[in-house]
Design a protein around this motif. Structure first.
Motif, PDB file in Angstrom:
ATOM      1  N   HIS A  54      37.299  -2.623 -42.720  1.00 37.18           N
ATOM      2  CA  HIS A  54      37.783  -1.254 -42.854  1.00 37.18           C
ATOM      3  C   HIS A  54      37.844  -0.904 -44.344  1.00 37.18           C
ATOM      4  N   PRO A  55      37.470   0.333 -44.743  1.00 41.64           N
ATOM      5  CA  PRO A  55      37.437   0.662 -46.173  1.00 41.64           C
ATOM      6  C   PRO A  55      38.803   0.805 -46.832  1.00 41.64           C
ATOM      7  N   GLY A  56      39.885   0.929 -46.036  1.00 41.70           N
ATOM      8  CA  GLY A  56      41.178   1.176 -46.656  1.00 41.70           C
ATOM      9  C   GLY A  56      42.330   0.347 -46.133  1.00 41.70           C
ATOM     10  N   SER A  57      42.042  -0.629 -45.289  1.00 37.81           N
ATOM     11  CA  SER A  57      43.120  -1.454 -44.734  1.00 37.81           C
ATOM     12  C   SER A  57      42.595  -2.859 -44.484  1.00 37.81           C
ATOM     13  N   ASP A  58      43.434  -3.692 -43.889  1.00 32.69           N
ATOM     14  CA  ASP A  58      43.031  -5.063 -43.574  1.00 32.69           C
ATOM     15  C   ASP A  58      42.477  -5.191 -42.159  1.00 32.69           C
ATOM     16  N   ASP A  59      42.111  -4.076 -41.545  1.00 30.10           N
ATOM     17  CA  ASP A  59      41.452  -4.123 -40.245  1.00 30.10           C
ATOM     18  C   ASP A  59      39.984  -4.507 -40.417  1.00 30.10           C
ATOM     19  N   PHE A  60      39.439  -5.167 -39.410  1.00 31.39           N
ATOM     20  CA  PHE A  60      38.003  -5.432 -39.418  1.00 31.39           C
ATOM     21  C   PHE A  60      37.484  -5.544 -37.989  1.00 31.39           C
ATOM     22  N   ILE A  61      36.178  -5.478 -37.865  1.00 31.81           N
ATOM     23  CA  ILE A  61      35.485  -5.505 -36.569  1.00 31.81           C
ATOM     24  C   ILE A  61      34.545  -6.702 -36.557  1.00 31.81           C
ATOM     25  N   SER A  62      34.452  -7.347 -35.401  1.00 38.35           N
ATOM     26  CA  SER A  62      33.458  -8.401 -35.218  1.00 38.35           C
ATOM     27  C   SER A  62      32.625  -8.098 -33.987  1.00 38.35           C
ATOM     28  N   CYS A  63      31.342  -8.394 -34.074  1.00 37.77           N
ATOM     29  CA  CYS A  63      30.420  -8.261 -32.944  1.00 37.77           C
ATOM     30  C   CYS A  63      29.932  -9.658 -32.581  1.00 37.77           C
ATOM     31  N   SER A  64      29.609  -9.860 -31.308  1.00 36.07           N
ATOM     32  CA  SER A  64      29.247 -11.207 -30.875  1.00 36.07           C
ATOM     33  C   SER A  64      28.207 -11.169 -29.772  1.00 36.07           C
ATOM     34  N   ARG A  65      27.521 -12.318 -29.642  1.00 36.84           N
ATOM     35  CA  ARG A  65      26.563 -12.477 -28.549  1.00 36.84           C
ATOM     36  C   ARG A  65      27.261 -12.648 -27.196  1.00 36.84           C
ATOM     37  N   ASP A  66      28.584 -12.687 -27.174  1.00 31.11           N
ATOM     38  CA  ASP A  66      29.292 -12.714 -25.898  1.00 31.11           C
ATOM     39  C   ASP A  66      29.467 -11.308 -25.321  1.00 31.11           C
ATOM     40  N   ASN A  67      28.763 -10.325 -25.929  1.00 32.55           N
ATOM     41  CA  ASN A  67      28.778  -8.928 -25.467  1.00 32.55           C
ATOM     42  C   ASN A  67      30.149  -8.280 -25.613  1.00 32.55           C
ATOM     43  N   ILE A  93      44.045 -19.373 -44.290  1.00 32.70           N
ATOM     44  CA  ILE A  93      45.260 -18.639 -43.944  1.00 32.70           C
ATOM     45  C   ILE A  93      45.437 -18.630 -42.427  1.00 32.70           C
ATOM     46  N   ARG A  94      44.359 -18.297 -41.710  1.00 33.06           N
ATOM     47  CA  ARG A  94      44.399 -18.354 -40.246  1.00 33.06           C
ATOM     48  C   ARG A  94      42.986 -18.291 -39.698  1.00 33.06           C
ATOM     49  N   TYR A  95      42.883 -18.582 -38.391  1.00 30.57           N
ATOM     50  CA  TYR A  95      41.631 -18.431 -37.646  1.00 30.57           C
ATOM     51  C   TYR A  95      41.794 -17.273 -36.670  1.00 30.57           C
ATOM     52  N   PHE A  96      40.702 -16.523 -36.490  1.00 29.55           N
ATOM     53  CA  PHE A  96      40.677 -15.449 -35.495  1.00 29.55           C
ATOM     54  C   PHE A  96      39.791 -15.923 -34.347  1.00 29.55           C
ATOM     55  N   GLU A  97      40.421 -16.301 -33.254  1.00 27.36           N
ATOM     56  CA  GLU A  97      39.709 -16.889 -32.123  1.00 27.36           C
ATOM     57  C   GLU A  97      39.666 -15.922 -30.947  1.00 27.36           C
ATOM     58  N   GLY A  98      38.604 -16.018 -30.174  1.00 25.45           N
ATOM     59  CA  GLY A  98      38.439 -15.144 -29.017  1.00 25.45           C
ATOM     60  C   GLY A  98      36.996 -15.011 -28.579  1.00 25.45           C
ATOM     61  N   HIS A  99      36.078 -15.013 -29.529  1.00 27.87           N
ATOM     62  CA  HIS A  99      34.661 -14.934 -29.180  1.00 27.87           C
ATOM     63  C   HIS A  99      34.191 -16.266 -28.600  1.00 27.87           C
ATOM     64  N   ASP A 100      33.379 -16.201 -27.558  1.00 27.85           N
ATOM     65  CA  ASP A 100      32.751 -17.415 -27.034  1.00 27.85           C
ATOM     66  C   ASP A 100      31.229 -17.330 -27.133  1.00 27.85           C
ATOM     67  N   GLY A 101      30.774 -16.586 -28.108  1.00 29.33           N
ATOM     68  CA  GLY A 101      29.363 -16.514 -28.483  1.00 29.33           C
ATOM     69  C   GLY A 101      29.279 -16.296 -29.975  1.00 29.33           C
ATOM     70  N   ALA A 102      28.110 -16.540 -30.540  1.00 30.22           N
ATOM     71  CA  ALA A 102      27.944 -16.441 -31.989  1.00 30.22           C
ATOM     72  C   ALA A 102      28.278 -15.036 -32.480  1.00 30.22           C
ATOM     73  N   VAL A 103      29.013 -14.965 -33.577  1.00 26.73           N
ATOM     74  CA  VAL A 103      29.316 -13.680 -34.203  1.00 26.73           C
ATOM     75  C   VAL A 103      28.055 -13.171 -34.899  1.00 26.73           C
ATOM     76  N   THR A 104      27.745 -11.909 -34.691  1.00 28.38           N
ATOM     77  CA  THR A 104      26.514 -11.336 -35.237  1.00 28.38           C
ATOM     78  C   THR A 104      26.766 -10.376 -36.387  1.00 28.38           C
ATOM     79  N   ASN A 105      28.013  -9.879 -36.522  1.00 26.65           N
ATOM     80  CA  ASN A 105      28.302  -8.905 -37.566  1.00 26.65           C
ATOM     81  C   ASN A 105      29.799  -8.839 -37.824  1.00 26.65           C
ATOM     82  N   LEU A 106      30.176  -8.646 -39.082  1.00 23.16           N
ATOM     83  CA  LEU A 106      31.557  -8.375 -39.474  1.00 23.16           C
ATOM     84  C   LEU A 106      31.564  -7.108 -40.313  1.00 23.16           C
ATOM     85  N   ALA A 107      32.553  -6.233 -40.068  1.00 21.31           N
ATOM     86  CA  ALA A 107      32.668  -4.982 -40.821  1.00 21.31           C
ATOM     87  C   ALA A 107      34.118  -4.775 -41.217  1.00 21.31           C
TER      88      ALA A 107
END
Length: 389
Positions: free
Chosen positions: A158-171, A142-156
């Protein structure tokens, strides 16, 4: 995909949809168990029920490792991401493998269902560090979510919407909505390796092992200072000095919102109060029970030797849906901690139940709707309560 029936894998009536047999799983778990059985009544009765093995590779390569486990919101589907750049999806009620999706070009890890059971997101392991949004019915992006320039370490999610969080080694921690390719917000933090939403979705936590802190943010005002900052070094030093600032493997809120589980690769896991941040219990692993997977964001060199020391995991511990128990993987099966049990003066809590099995449980996930959980290492194992135990 080969599956091995085990003692509890007794087929019931055929599924009206496709005529396939079903596992004995529902909110009514068996003929002699009451509807919606309370977790405390059955938590010690779980037994391995069905084993799924990948077919042997033609070039004699070893079986791939399972990197993550995730359920869709209705609890009907289980998804794995695996080290051979494949995604596997299983139908829980029918106890069978459903489909395989390949991501050979980009690699795959941390696969998560969105609110729609036929749409998933996952992190790339090759080419770049984009997050990819995919429909599973036609294996189309459907699409790509670009912006991190380090490996993603976690995805979370949201329990009630289409929001989500990503963590990365790019701090950075990036906030997204699945409806747009651009991040809705960015936090610059030191080693923000883990993140989790609380059950209401109003706040989220970020775990920074090198800082020794778990930070709590208001989701709507994430650009403001954290509403709380829990000092793990100060709170947990009496229980385990080795994993205060490294080796964090899992961050999860309990469904009652009262506790935070901070998993570690060490001798136990930290159970924190989600409002004050103090240590409620140190969940001790049994002797020799460490599973050895690489913590998110850390180098393999920091994790010792072993065949799986360079393999990531979505975590070898999790809460049960009632928030009372924690299921933990070990080298030989699983253990269960009752978080309401009494702790000693150092807040240490040994397992309440031990359920032995010959296979390592390096990845663990409990179903959000049913009394069912899955474990994995190089094979996927379904667990159900034994009505005769």
């Amino acid at each position: 995909m080969a599956s091995t029936p085990m003692d509890l894998d007794q087929t019931e009536s055929a599924s009206p949809a496709n005529g396939t047999p079903t596992l004995n799983i529902a909110r009514t778990l068996a003929s002699n168990l009451p509807s919606t059985s309370a977790v405390p009544d059955i938590v010690a009765k779980f037994r391995p029920t069905k084993l799924f093995k990948r077919d042997e590779a033609k070039d004699n390569r070893p079986p791939p490792y399972v990197l993550s486990l995730d359920y869709d919101d209705p609890g009907e589907l289980l998804m794995t991401s695996e080290s051979d750049e494949a995604i596997q999806i299983y139908k829980i009620r029918e106890g069978r493998h459903d489909k395989q999706l390949l991501s050979k070009k980009y690699g795959v890890k941390l696969a998560k269902f969105t609110r729609n059971s036929s749409s998933i997101i996952y992190a790339s392991t090759k080419q770049n560090d984009a997050i990819r949004y995919l429909t599973t019915h036609d294996n189309a992006f459907i699409r790509y979510f670009e912006g991190h320039d380090g490996a993603v370490t976690n995805l979370a999610m949201h329990p009630g919407s289409d929001d989500f969080i990503s963590c990365s080694r790019d701090n950075t921690v990036r906030l997204w909505n699945a409806g747009t390719k651009n991040a809705t917000g960015v936090l610059h933090l030191n080693t923000p390796n883990l993140a989790a939403f609380d059950p209401s979705g109003q706040v989220f936590a970020v775990g920074s092992p090198s800082a020794g802190h778990v930070l709590i943010y208001d989701h709507r005002n994430f650009d403001k200072a954290p509403v709380n900052m829990f000092d793990v070094v100060e709170s947990c030093a009496s229980a385990d000095k080795e994993q205060l600032m490294s080796g964090w493997t899992k961050l999860e809120f309990s469904n009652d919102g009262k506790s935070i589980l901070l998993g570690t690769k060490g001798g136990g896991h930290f159970l924190l109060d989600s409002f004050k941040g103090h240590l409620k219990a140190y969940l001790q692993k049994p002797e020799g029970g460490r599973t050895g997977r690489k913590p998110p964001g850390e180098d393999a060199a920091m994790n010792g030797g072993g065949a799986s020391s360079n393999v990531e995991s979505s975590g070898d511990c999790c809460f049960t849906p009632d928030g009372r128990f924690v299921i933990g993987g070990t080298k030989l099966g699983v253990v269960v901690w009752d978080t309401l049990a009494a702790v000693d003066q150092n807040k240490k809590l040994p397992p309440t139940h031990t359920i032995e099995d010959a296979r390592q449980a390096a990845v663990v996930a409990f179903n959000p709707r049913f009394n069912f959980f899955a474990t994995a290492d190089q094979e996927v194992l379904f667990w159900l309560p034994d009505p005769h135990a």
